[in-house]
Design a protein around this motif. Structure first.
Motif, PDB file in Angstrom:
ATOM      1  N   MET A 103       0.458  -0.828   0.036  1.00 11.84           N
ATOM      2  CA  MET A 103      -0.461  -0.029  -0.219  1.00 11.84           C
ATOM      3  C   MET A 103       1.017   1.437   0.058  1.00 11.84           C
ATOM      4  O   MET A 103       1.684   1.924   0.909  1.00 11.84           O
ATOM      5  N   LEU A 104       0.456   1.948  -0.939  1.00  8.20           N
ATOM      6  CA  LEU A 104       1.335   3.462  -0.948  1.00  8.20           C
ATOM      7  C   LEU A 104       0.455   4.815   0.281  1.00  8.20           C
ATOM      8  O   LEU A 104      -0.951   4.260   0.234  1.00  8.20           O
ATOM      9  N   CYS A 105       1.096   4.844   0.607  1.00  4.43           N
ATOM     10  CA  CYS A 105       0.135   6.251   1.700  1.00  4.43           C
ATOM     11  C   CYS A 105       1.023   7.459   1.626  1.00  4.43           C
ATOM     12  O   CYS A 105       1.864   7.594   1.666  1.00  4.43           O
ATOM     13  N   LEU A 106      -0.495   8.635   1.135  1.00  4.50           N
ATOM     14  CA  LEU A 106       0.798  10.317   0.897  1.00  4.50           C
ATOM     15  C   LEU A 106      -0.692  10.800   2.634  1.00  4.50           C
ATOM     16  O   LEU A 106      -1.394  11.352   1.968  1.00  4.50           O
ATOM     17  N   PRO A 107       0.116  11.134   3.701  1.00  9.90           N
ATOM     18  CA  PRO A 107       0.003  10.977   4.617  1.00  9.90           C
ATOM     19  C   PRO A 107      -1.204  11.917   4.436  1.00  9.90           C
ATOM     20  O   PRO A 107      -0.527  13.445   3.666  1.00  9.90           O
ATOM     21  N   ARG A 108      -2.043  12.769   4.879  1.00  9.08           N
ATOM     22  CA  ARG A 108      -2.797  14.272   5.160  1.00  9.08           C
ATOM     23  C   ARG A 108      -1.888  15.455   6.196  1.00  9.08           C
ATOM     24  O   ARG A 108      -1.521  14.949   7.209  1.00  9.08           O
ATOM     25  N   TYR A 109      -2.008  16.437   6.601  1.00 10.47           N
ATOM     26  CA  TYR A 109      -1.993  17.686   7.128  1.00 10.47           C
ATOM     27  C   TYR A 109      -0.508  17.429   6.981  1.00 10.47           C
ATOM     28  O   TYR A 109       0.068  17.963   8.888  1.00 10.47           O
ATOM     29  N   LEU A 110       0.547  17.562   6.537  1.00 14.74           N
ATOM     30  CA  LEU A 110       1.675  17.585   6.670  1.00 14.74           C
ATOM     31  C   LEU A 110       2.151  18.097   6.349  1.00 14.74           C
ATOM     32  O   LEU A 110       1.391  19.563   5.743  1.00 14.74           O
ATOM     33  N   PRO A 111       3.344  19.394   7.249  1.00 18.68           N
ATOM     34  CA  PRO A 111       3.943  20.267   6.916  1.00 18.68           C
ATOM     35  C   PRO A 111       4.244  20.867   4.733  1.00 18.68           C
ATOM     36  O   PRO A 111       4.618  19.596   5.004  1.00 18.68           O
ATOM     37  N   GLU A 112       4.976  21.529   4.571  1.00 20.91           N
ATOM     38  CA  GLU A 112       5.523  21.479   3.412  1.00 20.91           C
ATOM     39  C   GLU A 112       7.264  21.142   4.109  1.00 20.91           C
ATOM     40  O   GLU A 112       7.655  21.233   4.828  1.00 20.91           O
ATOM     41  N   PRO A 113       7.566  19.975   2.736  1.00 21.88           N
ATOM     42  CA  PRO A 113       9.337  19.741   3.094  1.00 21.88           C
ATOM     43  C   PRO A 113       9.995  20.926   3.605  1.00 21.88           C
ATOM     44  O   PRO A 113      10.665  20.803   4.530  1.00 21.88           O
ATOM     45  N   HIS A 114       9.573  22.233   3.876  1.00 16.65           N
ATOM     46  CA  HIS A 114      10.432  23.187   3.564  1.00 16.65           C
ATOM     47  C   HIS A 114      10.758  23.818   5.052  1.00 16.65           C
ATOM     48  O   HIS A 114      11.331  24.587   5.738  1.00 16.65           O
ATOM     49  N   GLU A 115       9.131  23.794   5.516  1.00 18.12           N
ATOM     50  CA  GLU A 115       8.972  24.371   7.129  1.00 18.12           C
ATOM     51  C   GLU A 115      10.063  23.630   8.790  1.00 18.12           C
ATOM     52  O   GLU A 115       9.421  22.150   8.023  1.00 18.12           O
ATOM     53  N   ARG A 116       9.496  24.449   8.989  1.00 17.05           N
ATOM     54  CA  ARG A 116       9.940  24.270  10.122  1.00 17.05           C
ATOM     55  C   ARG A 116       9.296  23.364  11.045  1.00 17.05           C
ATOM     56  O   ARG A 116      10.469  22.109  11.872  1.00 17.05           O
ATOM     57  N   GLY A 117       8.443  22.951  11.240  1.00 21.72           N
ATOM     58  CA  GLY A 117       7.562  21.394  11.455  1.00 21.72           C
ATOM     59  C   GLY A 117       7.968  20.068  10.982  1.00 21.72           C
ATOM     60  O   GLY A 117       7.330  19.131  11.163  1.00 21.72           O
ATOM     61  N   MET A 118       8.814  20.735   9.833  1.00 27.00           N
ATOM     62  CA  MET A 118       8.734  18.879   9.626  1.00 27.00           C
ATOM     63  C   MET A 118       9.286  17.969   9.604  1.00 27.00           C
ATOM     64  O   MET A 118       8.414  16.894  10.141  1.00 27.00           O
ATOM     65  N   PRO A 119      10.695  18.008  10.811  1.00 27.57           N
ATOM     66  CA  PRO A 119      11.637  17.332  11.317  1.00 27.57           C
ATOM     67  C   PRO A 119      10.557  16.400  12.116  1.00 27.57           C
ATOM     68  O   PRO A 119      10.315  14.752  12.347  1.00 27.57           O
TER      69      PRO A 119
END
Length: 655
Positions: free
Chosen positions: A436-452
């Motif tokens: 199964m491939l999952c593309l999770p909802r509600y994630l920050p953009e890759p460059h945003e500080r909350g991503m880690p």
């Protein structure tokens, strides 16, 4: 062609010889297509997805063909796996009389002359290096091949290795007193006499361009040349069509000159002093760059006064050393060779200072101790295609990842190929049931500080539901370290981080643990084969676009703009799609594997180009719900356990 198909058919030679062999239509089709190549210079390009059995598909016709066959792999590890594991099994079944040889680059073989020089005159050797030198000497008394891959007691980057191996620059060739006993010469001789020679892309390209690997005599005589993991070939080829000077190369020359003066030309002390100055000049150049390793644009770097002055001073010192060496020509063979090396370095350095020449990317790369300067052609299609056209062999290019949305154009254009036939062979795996491939909802953009922290939270949830192992693949070391730092001490299972030990050892630890979490960057996106429970989930942090400030990419983008092309669509997207396919390919490696691929990048859904990535991935079930993906992961593991129990019971003798 019918003979090849018969080998793979039920009841054929492979079914009879290899326990558990299962005929696969895709494997038959690929083998038949290779056997059907008749015309000299013919090209076949095959995308054979994971599970199609492409290795056997090209080995069988290679063994049956007769004549000379060259098999080239992406890495030395794959080269050894092919030679020691796959090839012997098929050779025994199909052509036990055929002779195979493994050939590596010269830096993989012990140089007896340089080892003895280092023992007699250890220049700048500390206690640790002397211990390593003794380890090499002890091993040298036992080895039959001189292949340093046997020397597991030393790390791959041991400082002693450059001192006991040769380069094209310092090899004495037939003038060497140990020429008759040379391990490299013997390996080349074995390759010339063999029916099948297993090499790697670096070695092949080095020979194609530098004529140094010693199997240059093989290429014109080869009937068939097969490139496995061919998606790596364009980037590797570009390295060998480049002009490069590194401070390591300059410093190695200086140390060799100091040794020659110390042993052979004792009255030329001024040359040794000159070598000291050149060495200082090379070290000063490295110090003029930032302390942390980096890549950058060499044209722009020369706008920095400190770098420009250090580069100019090194050029002056190389010229002075060249003038000082010239009157000494003829006094000593090794010194004559040193003069030729210096002449080549000096000429290349002049090319690298003339950054106004178009059609090239001028870039630098620094490590903790050295810096290398490169002039790389923006495209290798013309020179590589010309080299292929000059040969009489038939050519096969294969990999699990060559197309972008079913199209070979990007790969073919990069190498200047004009294949008579292309094939796309689908995987036999049932991806809809297995993955199964999952593309999770509600994630920050890759460059945003909350991503880690968002990535760390996904890893936590996966670990809570996954009794097997997890790969967390990153596009940058920075993001890897951020997430690893957050999770390192809180996960209740082994956490393995790229860089803490050698890749092979890290992978062994991962497999042995069975439920570990491995954080890796580019080297774990491909060439890694982990089956079963040991790998149940692959998490990818974001789409693997190359860094926009990567100098070679910048130059290619600028060139595309000048030609009126869209560089994002024609260069950056295709390159990222192929890399993504490689990363996704780590998940399902066997018909019994089950797992979840999680890609943590909203752009797959919010950007128009996301559809190109999705169309290039295997046909897994898809969801945006992480909860649904975790449920699939847990239930898939339960069902697989039941399947394994049922398989064992059905194979047990009836009472």
């Amino acid at each position: 062609m019918s003979e090849v198909r018969a080998i793979f058919a039920p009841g054929g030679a492979l079914s009879q010889s290899l326990p558990g062999f299962q005929p696969r239509p895709a494997q038959q089709e690929m083998a038949a297509a290779i056997a059907d190549l008749k015309k000299a210079g013919a090209q076949l390009v095959v995308e054979a997805e994971t599970g199609t059995g492409k290795t056997f598909a090209y080995l069988a016709p290679a063994l049956l063909k007769g004549g000379k066959v060259i098999l080239s792999t992406g890495t030395r590890n794959l080269q050894e796996q092919l030679f020691h594991r796959d090839l012997p099994r098929l050779r025994e079944a199909l052509a036990p009389q055929s002779v195979a040889a493994l050939l590596k680059g010269r830096s993989n073989y012990l140089c007896i002359q340089r080892m003895e020089q280092s023992v007699r005159h250890p220049v700048d050797a500390d206690e640790a290096l002397l211990d390593q030198l003794q380890t090499v000497r002890d091993w040298a008394n036992r080895t039959k091949t001189g292949d340093l891959g046997e020397l597991t007691a030393l790390p791959e980057d041991a400082p002693v290795l450059p001192r006991v191996t040769s380069t094209i620059d310092n090899c004495l060739g037939r003038e060497c007193p140990h020429y008759e006993d040379c391990y490299l010469v013997q390996a080349r001789k074995d390759a010339l006499e063999a029916d099948i020679v297993v090499v790697n892309h670096h070695l092949f390209c080095a020979d194609l361009v530098l004529k140094d690997t010693g199997f240059g005599e093989l290429i014109p005589a080869a009937d068939l040349i097969v490139f496995d993991e061919a998606h790596q070939l364009p980037d590797i080829a570009s390295q060998y069509f480049s002009d490069t000077v590194s401070t390591r190369q300059v410093i190695d020359w200086c140390k060799d000159i100091q040794l020659i003066v110390k042993t052979s030309v004792r009255d030329a002390r001024s040359l040794s002093q000159m070598a000291d100055q050149v060495e200082r000049g090379a070290r000063d150049l490295r110090l003029s760059f930032a302390l942390d390793p980096e890549r950058g644009n060499w044209r722009q770097a020369l706008d920095n006064d400190g770098i420009a002055k250090a580069a100019s001073r090194l050029g002056d010192l190389l010229s002075r050393a060249h003038a000082m060496c010239k009157p000494l020509i003829g006094r000593d063979k090794e010194l004559d060779l040193g003069f030729e090396r210096l002449e080549l370095i000096r000429k290349r350095w002049e090319l690298l200072q003339n950054t106004q020449v178009t059609g090239y990317s001028y870039w630098y790369e620094s490590t903790a101790r050295h810096v290398s300067i490169h002039r790389t052609p923006l495209s290798v299609a013309e020179p590589f295609g010309r080299q292929l056209a000059a040969q009489e062999a038939k050519w096969v290019f294969t990999s699990a990842t060559l197309t972008v949305n079913g199209d070979f154009r990007y790969f073919n254009e990069r190498l200047g190929l004009a294949p008579e036939r292309t094939l796309i062979l689908d995987s036999p795996f049932n991806f809809k049931q297995q993955a199964m491939l999952c593309l999770p909802r509600y994630l920050p953009e890759p460059h945003e500080r909350g991503m880690p922290h968002a990535l760390a939270d996904i890893v936590r949830q996966v670990v809570a539901h996954n009794t097997g192992g997890t790969f967390v693949l990153f596009t940058s070391h920075r993001m890897l370290q951020l997430v690893a730092t957050i999770l390192r001490d809180e996960l209740s299972r082994p956490v393995l981080v790229q860089g803490q030990t050698a890749k092979r050892e890290l992978l062994n630890q991962f497999v042995e643990a069975g439920n570990a979490v491995l954080f890796g960057t580019s080297s774990f996106w491909e060439g890694v084969d982990v089956r079963g429970d040991a790998l149940r989930c692959v998490i990818i942090d974001k789409l693997p676009f190359s860094s926009p400030d990567e100098p070679l990419l910048q130059a290619r983008v600028e060139d595309a703009k000048l030609r009126g092309m869209d560089p994002f669509a024609t260069i950056q997207i295709p390159q990222a799609v192929i890399t993504m396919k490689q990363g996704a390919g780590r998940l399902v490696r066997d018909v019994h594997d089950h797992g979840v691929l999680i890609i943590c990048d909203n752009r797959l859904v919010t950007r128009g180009y996301g559809s190109t990535f999705l169309a290039s991935l295997p046909p897994m079930q898809r969801t945006r719900s992480l909860t649904k993906a975790l449920t699939f992961l847990a239930t898939a593991q339960e069902s697989e356990v039941k399947d394994e129990i049922a398989a064992v019971e059905s194979s047990s003798p009836s009472e």
